[in-house]
Write a protein that holds these residues in place. Structure first.
Motif, PDB file in Angstrom:
ATOM      1  N   THR A 229      12.907   1.425  -6.351  1.00 12.19           N
ATOM      2  CA  THR A 229      11.864   1.882  -5.163  1.00 12.19           C
ATOM      3  C   THR A 229      10.683   3.157  -5.307  1.00 12.19           C
ATOM      4  O   THR A 229       9.895   3.583  -5.471  1.00 12.19           O
ATOM      5  CB  THR A 229      12.686   2.179  -3.888  1.00 12.19           C
ATOM      6  N   CYS A 230      11.624   3.873  -5.319  1.00 10.55           N
ATOM      7  CA  CYS A 230      11.101   5.264  -5.880  1.00 10.55           C
ATOM      8  C   CYS A 230      10.628   5.052  -7.452  1.00 10.55           C
ATOM      9  O   CYS A 230       9.297   5.908  -7.611  1.00 10.55           O
ATOM     10  CB  CYS A 230      11.610   6.689  -6.452  1.00 10.55           C
TER      11      CYS A 230
ATOM     12  N   GLU B  70       0.606  -1.223  -0.190  1.00 14.05           N
ATOM     13  CA  GLU B  70       0.254  -0.270   0.247  1.00 14.05           C
ATOM     14  C   GLU B  70       0.910   1.749  -0.121  1.00 14.05           C
ATOM     15  O   GLU B  70       2.129   1.177   0.481  1.00 14.05           O
ATOM     16  CB  GLU B  70      -0.375  -0.222   1.670  1.00 14.05           C
ATOM     17  N   GLU B  71       0.231   2.162  -0.355  1.00 12.11           N
ATOM     18  CA  GLU B  71       1.013   3.610  -0.784  1.00 12.11           C
ATOM     19  C   GLU B  71       1.866   3.562   0.943  1.00 12.11           C
ATOM     20  O   GLU B  71       3.440   3.822   0.773  1.00 12.11           O
ATOM     21  CB  GLU B  71       0.482   5.131  -0.994  1.00 12.11           C
ATOM     22  N   GLN B  72       1.639   3.706   2.314  1.00 17.55           N
ATOM     23  CA  GLN B  72       2.138   4.097   3.134  1.00 17.55           C
ATOM     24  C   GLN B  72       3.690   2.832   3.273  1.00 17.55           C
ATOM     25  O   GLN B  72       4.157   2.933   4.242  1.00 17.55           O
ATOM     26  CB  GLN B  72       1.845   4.106   4.173  1.00 17.55           C
ATOM     27  N   ASP B  73       3.067   1.585   2.839  1.00 18.32           N
ATOM     28  CA  ASP B  73       4.337   0.686   3.056  1.00 18.32           C
ATOM     29  C   ASP B  73       5.461   1.060   2.890  1.00 18.32           C
ATOM     30  O   ASP B  73       6.424   0.438   2.967  1.00 18.32           O
ATOM     31  CB  ASP B  73       3.672  -0.462   2.614  1.00 18.32           C
ATOM     32  N   VAL B  74       5.874   1.952   1.517  1.00 11.25           N
ATOM     33  CA  VAL B  74       6.954   2.620   0.912  1.00 11.25           C
ATOM     34  C   VAL B  74       7.837   3.075   2.096  1.00 11.25           C
ATOM     35  O   VAL B  74       8.941   3.126   2.066  1.00 11.25           O
ATOM     36  CB  VAL B  74       6.529   4.226   0.116  1.00 11.25           C
ATOM     37  N   HIS B  75       7.583   3.366   3.244  1.00 11.87           N
ATOM     38  CA  HIS B  75       8.628   4.070   4.289  1.00 11.87           C
ATOM     39  C   HIS B  75       9.817   2.575   4.964  1.00 11.87           C
ATOM     40  O   HIS B  75      10.736   3.065   5.437  1.00 11.87           O
ATOM     41  CB  HIS B  75       8.078   5.385   5.797  1.00 11.87           C
ATOM     42  N   ALA B  76       8.362   1.843   5.114  1.00 14.72           N
ATOM     43  CA  ALA B  76       9.024   0.304   5.976  1.00 14.72           C
ATOM     44  C   ALA B  76       9.514   0.057   4.595  1.00 14.72           C
ATOM     45  O   ALA B  76      10.993  -1.099   4.643  1.00 14.72           O
ATOM     46  CB  ALA B  76       8.011  -0.015   5.983  1.00 14.72           C
TER      47      ALA B  76
ATOM     48  N   ILE C  60       5.080   5.009  -9.862  1.00 13.52           N
ATOM     49  CA  ILE C  60       4.101   4.349 -11.202  1.00 13.52           C
ATOM     50  C   ILE C  60       2.765   3.751 -10.266  1.00 13.52           C
ATOM     51  O   ILE C  60       1.018   4.172 -11.219  1.00 13.52           O
ATOM     52  CB  ILE C  60       4.873   2.624 -11.378  1.00 13.52           C
ATOM     53  N   TYR C  61       2.360   3.246  -8.821  1.00 15.72           N
ATOM     54  CA  TYR C  61       1.669   3.090  -8.612  1.00 15.72           C
ATOM     55  C   TYR C  61       1.021   3.716  -7.705  1.00 15.72           C
ATOM     56  O   TYR C  61      -0.093   4.125  -7.356  1.00 15.72           O
ATOM     57  CB  TYR C  61       1.160   1.401  -7.705  1.00 15.72           C
ATOM     58  N   PHE C  62       1.262   4.746  -7.105  1.00 16.35           N
ATOM     59  CA  PHE C  62       0.821   5.601  -6.282  1.00 16.35           C
ATOM     60  C   PHE C  62       1.067   7.152  -6.311  1.00 16.35           C
ATOM     61  O   PHE C  62       0.935   8.320  -6.219  1.00 16.35           O
ATOM     62  CB  PHE C  62       1.522   5.798  -4.665  1.00 16.35           C
ATOM     63  N   ASP C  63       1.773   7.232  -7.510  1.00 19.37           N
ATOM     64  CA  ASP C  63       1.998   8.699  -8.383  1.00 19.37           C
ATOM     65  C   ASP C  63       3.065   9.937  -7.502  1.00 19.37           C
ATOM     66  O   ASP C  63       3.079  10.770  -7.766  1.00 19.37           O
ATOM     67  CB  ASP C  63       0.905   9.582  -8.554  1.00 19.37           C
TER      68      ASP C  63
END
Length: 170
Positions: A78-79, A43-49, A84-87
């Motif tokens: 990662t970026c 999910e969008e917020q998972d990028v931090h983890a 791509i998925y969350f703009d």
């Protein structure tokens, strides 16, 4: 040394081959591990983890590396996937991706057959879009990129030549 490229372009295979060749270690793609453990797409917020996990894994394995650590992707990927998925991608991840760079980026080309991987890969059309975005980002960041293409043996040969040169220039 970082292996970068779209999905299903042989990064993991090549990273493992190179680690064996140089009697060293490689980091598996952290996003893959994250998705497997979560049991669902990020999910969008998972990028931090994901970003922190990637950096922690790299820091842990660099201690085991002999002369060189091979990374199966880094924060540049990662970026791109986050965009791509969350703009968007959080500023701290973008900054870290632009400053925490490998000596060499082995850019795996999408010239091998696409292989399905349920839960991990969407399809060959996404691979081509991702390839173009990664290539553009590599140019923008002025990464030291060597294109890796062709048969498995040709890819390994190109990669070894590039790694040897990079190690000699250290």
């Amino acid at each position: 040394m970082v292996l970068i490229g779209a999905e299903s372009t042989g990064k993991s295979t090549l990273a493992e081959q190179l680690a064996q060749r140089y009697n060293s270690v490689w980091t598996p793609e952290f996003l893959r591990q994250f998705v497997d453990e979560k049991g669902a797409p990020p999910e969008e917020q998972d990028v931090h983890a994901i970003a922190r996990g990637h950096l922690e894994q790299e820091a842990r394995l660099i201690l085991q590396a002999k002369h060189v650590l091979f990374l199966d992707t880094d924060l540049v990927s990662t970026c791109i996937y986050q965009r791509i998925y969350f703009d968007n991608c959080p500023d701290w991840v973008e900054r870290k991706a632009s400053t925490h760079r490998g000596d060499l980026y082995l850019f795996t080309e999408p010239d091998i057959p696409w292989e399905p991987d349920p839960g991990q890969r969407e399809g060959p059309e996404v691979r081509l879009r991702t390839h173009a975005l990664l290539l553009n980002e590599a140019r923008h960041l002025r990464l030291n990129v060597v294109s890796v293409r062709g048969t498995r043996d040709a890819r390994l040969y190109t990669a070894v030549q590039a790694v040897d040169l990079a190690l000699a220039q250290r």
